[in-house]
Design an enzyme around this catalytic site. Structure first.
Site, PDB file in Angstrom:
ATOM      1  N   ASP A   1      -7.300 -13.703   0.791  1.00 34.73           N
ATOM      2  CA  ASP A   1      -7.606 -12.313   0.481  1.00 34.73           C
ATOM      3  C   ASP A   1      -7.791 -11.612   1.822  1.00 34.73           C
ATOM      4  O   ASP A   1      -7.943 -12.249   2.866  1.00 34.73           O
ATOM      5  CB  ASP A   1      -8.847 -12.194  -0.428  1.00 34.73           C
ATOM      6  CG  ASP A   1      -8.848 -10.860  -1.181  1.00 34.73           C
ATOM      7  OD1 ASP A   1      -8.180  -9.907  -0.721  1.00 34.73           O
ATOM      8  OD2 ASP A   1      -9.519 -10.753  -2.225  1.00 34.73           O
TER       9      ASP A   1
HETATM   10  C1  BGC Z   1      -8.472  -7.407  -2.897  1.00 30.75           C
HETATM   11  C2  BGC Z   1      -7.156  -8.024  -3.318  1.00 30.75           C
HETATM   12  C3  BGC Z   1      -6.008  -7.200  -2.777  1.00 30.75           C
HETATM   13  C4  BGC Z   1      -6.144  -7.074  -1.277  1.00 30.75           C
HETATM   14  C5  BGC Z   1      -5.034  -6.274  -0.626  1.00 30.75           C
HETATM   15  C6  BGC Z   1      -8.525  -7.094  -1.413  1.00 30.75           C
HETATM   16  O1  BGC Z   1      -9.623  -6.310  -1.120  1.00 30.75           O
HETATM   17  O2  BGC Z   1      -9.532  -8.246  -3.250  1.00 30.75           O
HETATM   18  O3  BGC Z   1      -7.085  -8.109  -4.703  1.00 30.75           O
HETATM   19  O4  BGC Z   1      -4.796  -7.774  -3.145  1.00 30.75           O
HETATM   20  O5  BGC Z   1      -7.376  -6.438  -0.980  1.00 30.75           O
HETATM   21  O6  BGC Z   1      -5.075  -4.954  -1.023  1.00 30.75           O
END
Ligand code: BGC
Length: 746
Positions: free
Chosen positions: A278
């Site tokens: 993540d």
């Molecule tokens: C989220 C993810 C997301 C990523 C990129 C993170 O803050 O938890 O679900 O895909 O950001 O935007």
């Protein structure tokens, strides 16, 4: 008391199984655990030799470039060897707009519009696996049309608390429904030469302290509740990538958790795709690479400061990290690139985006997601023959949800609001009297900015403006029918924060109450992605509909349900509690924890808790009414005795005895009342959505592999089926069981 034996459903053989014959039976059982209605293509190994020679030519700097973000949503290409970037985009609501290369700001392109699809809760509420596949193929076509290799979706964490900020994005509280919706979605996306990124792996069930909270879950609960959809994503759908979650699990961050990333994911389930972190979830270069995390993505900071950048190169050069570990990750990425045909582009899918066809896909999903909660006086569907005017009340009648809040949204050219839907669908003879009724307002308090609407709240302003209330009352008084559009929105339900309470924000409860007082012919429509305390609203109103952040065509679909062009067939994918304290994580005081959170309720998540502890929900899991009536009869199984490797064919009849064609979700629950181990009062083990024309009947069969009855034995580390009597219950909600039969597992 009956005698119980344990049958082993894994390839590991224990003392109870000794002969060759039994050994074989066990293998069959393992095969049958995977009911492959939808099956994805595996990663290709055809180019492995070529990949090895490419790797042999690469410098450590080039390898490192492939393993971390070189912009917000892409890794670095190795131009001289013809290796492209790996490009990514969110996400669950559709392909996200382009983001700047080195900040979260929108890139400001004018060709990155996309279809806004119903949020996860809406898709799950359809209980329709074909629609999940349709969603996958449709959004996959959009992703490839935007040149994306990886779509950061689906988001499949289990809904443990109704307060969860991302409940709207996730599917359900139930592991069986979760996997059945997840698998076809993945298969659909990946048919377009785009990888899914199944997130957030795993045990990421709250936003509060998500960056560091250490989640403690006993092994059985982990296996039975939190992992089945992730597992099916690998063993059935062949998901090409996974996203490591932010939080810790049993003391280790999930992006450096060898148990989860290697032992379970790769060694047990056979995953051979890539694990992407993540955004900014990596904390330690060596631990992450050695645990099996392939790609580090992040939020703005100089890209050479990423763990998998300078630090990785240094540590490899110093001999602290084996280059072989880096090569493993590079190899997996290259295998993925060949699978997606992104490296040679020979015959790669082209896709299409922002098309009428895709808007209609979004419509189909939205139309089957709407849940009719109450229709006591038969006000619905609304017959417009004798209606001259409708008061449309509430900020939610006009509120758009494609963008909003902290998380990923979609920049779309079409988002039909509920008001526009009614304007589109109502005959000209009906006048709409619109009144906003309540304002979406947040406190100016420093702490109260968006993304902070959290347990530390309260931050909404819940007083109504007297003139606006008056205007709404007048509109309701002077109209034949009033429809109040209430609920929440994507600013209020948002990633990075859990809600402070289940209370309806912005003074809506008072507004609904006042409108009901002046116009008994009022319909209340809730638009939200997660449970709210609607007990009073529900008691006082006679017609109540639940809708979702429902995509580009959400307003049209909702109007079609209200007016009866669509017969509602959505069913709640989670329990609507009467009050927060009734929900398991709250009844056990085990949310949100502090540095640690222990899932004290164990396997009793969602309705499993309510049913086992005899707590009455407001609306149960699986609940949803129709404009017609369905009668279930003739429930039977082909035989009464089954071995562990067999499948129980459960058949019954559904009759549509009402006057409208419709779809019903037949739900199969199982209880094992004499189990030696703790079991929930009942568990969903099958379902089928069937269309039955008015006056007609349909014979329905649901196949229940005996292996689905297995529980996870922590001591043996195996899935086991206890022998004995099991009760199979068929119903149209978890609390409306319409037939029951028993079978004996030998
Ligand atoms: C989220 C993810 C997301 C990523 C990129 C993170 O803050 O938890 O679900 O895909 O950001 O935007």
């Amino acid at each position: 008391m009956k005698t119980k034996f344990l049958y082993i459903l894994t390839l590991v053989v224990t003392v109870q199984i000794t002969s060759c014959r039994e050994n074989k039976a066990v293998e069959v059982a393992t095969e049958k655990m995977i009911s492959k209605e939808y099956e994805g293509k595996p990663i290709t190994h055809e180019y492995d030799e070529k990949i090895d020679s490419l790797i042999a030519e690469m410098t450590i700097e080039e390898k490192s470039g492939m393993l971390h973000g070189n912009s917000m949503f892409a890794t670095k290409a190795v131009g001289r060897l013809g290796i492209p970037e790996l490009t990514m985009a969110d996400g669950p609501l559709g392909v996200r707009e382009e983001i700047s290369l080195d900040s979260w700001a929108a890139a400001g392109w004018d060709n990155d519009f996309a279809t806004y699809y119903p949020a996860g809760g809406g898709l799950a509420a359809t209980w329709n696996t074909e629609l999940s596949y349709l969603f996958g193929t449709s959004v996959g076509e959009e992703a490839i049309a935007r040149d994306k290799d990886v779509l950061l979706s689906p988001a499949i964490n289990i809904i443990r608390t109704p307060l969860g900020g991302r409940t709207y994005e996730y599917f359900t509280e139930d592991p069986f429904l979760n996997k059945k919706i997840t698998v076809p979605f993945i298969v659909g996306v990946q048919e377009n030469d785009v990888a899914v990124c199944v997130k957030h792996y795993a045990a990421n069930n709250q936003e509060t302290n998500r960056d560091f909270v250490d989640v403690q879950i006993d092994e059985r609960t982990l296996r039975e509740i939190y992992l089945p959809a992730f597992k099916a994503a690998v063993t059935e759908a062949n998901a090409y990538s996974f996203m490591g979650a932010y939080n810790k699990f049993r003391g280790e961050y999930l992006c450096e958790n060898k148990y989860m990333l290697t032992d379970v994911l790769r060694d047990e389930w056979g995953f051979n795709g890539i694990v992407i972190s993540d955004w900014a979830a990596v904390h330690d270069t060596k631990k992450s690479i050695e645990s099996g995390l392939d790609v580090e993505m992040g939020t703005p900071k100089p890209f050479n400061e990423f763990f998998y950048a300078g630090s990785l190169i240094e540590k490899v050069k110093a001999g602290e990290i084996a280059e072989a570990d880096v090569d493993k990750a590079v190899k997996r990425i290259l295998q993925l690139m060949f699978t997606l045909k992104s490296i040679d582009d020979k015959g790669r899918a082209k896709g299409s985006i922002n098309t009428e066809d895709h808007f209609q896909d979004a419509y189909k999903i939205a139309a089957e997601s709407v849940v009719l909660l109450k229709n006591e006086k038969g006000q619905l569907p609304l017959n417009t023959d004798n209606i001259k005017s409708i008061a449309v009340i509430g900020n939610n009648a006009k509120k758009k949800n494609a963008l909003g809040g902290f998380g990923a949204g979609v920049k779309t050219k079409r988002e039909v609001t509920p008001l526009e839907g009614l304007q589109n669908r109502l005959p000209e003879t009906v006048t709409i009297n619109y009144a906003e009724g309540y304002l979406e307002r947040y406190s100016n308090d420093e702490k109260a900015k968006l993304g902070d609407i959290t347990l530390n709240g309260p931050v909404t302003i819940d007083e109504l403006e007297p003139e606006m209330l008056e205007e709404a009352i007048e509109a309701a008084k002077n109209s034949d029918v009033a429809i109040v559009f209430a609920g929440s929105n994507r600013d209020y339900e948002t990633e990075a924060s859990d809600r402070a309470s289940l209370k309806l924000p912005f003074g809506q409860e008072e507004l609904i109450q006042k409108v009901l007082e002046v116009n008994p012919n009022t319909i209340v429509v809730m638009i939200a992605g997660a449970p709210f305390d609607i007990q009073e609203v529900s008691e006082k109103s006679s017609a109540l509909i639940w809708s979702w952040f429902n995509g580009s065509e959400g307003g049209n679909a909702l109007a079609d349900v209200i007016l009866g062009k669509i017969n509602p067939s959505g069913k709640l994918p989670w329990t609507m509690p009467k009050k927060l304290e009734d929900s398991p994580a709250h009844a056990t005081y085990s949310f949100p924890g502090d540095k640690n959170v222990t899932y004290t309720e164990g396997i009793l998540v969602g309705y499993r808790w309510f049913d086992t502890k005899n707590v009455e929900p407001l609306y149960p899991f699986g609940y949803g009414l129709s404009y017609t009536n369905f009668e279930f009869s003739d429930l039977k199984t082909v035989k009464e005795n089954y071995d562990a490797d067999e499948t129980i064919e459960v058949s019954f009849n559904i009759k549509n005895s009402g006057s409208m064609d419709g779809k019903e979700v037949a739900q199969l629950y199982v209880s094992d009342p004499e189990s030696y181990v703790e079991k929930a009062a009942k568990e969903l083990k099958g379902f089928k959505k069937v269309e039955v024309k008015s006056g007609n009947s349909k014979q329905v069969t649901i196949n229940l592999p005996v292996s689905e009855l297995a529980y996870y034995n922590e001591v043996k580390k195996e899935w086991l089926v206890e022998s004995g009597i099991y009760n199979i219950k068929i119903g149209n909600s978890s609390r409306n069981i319409l037939g029951e039969v028993s079978v004996q597992i030998n």
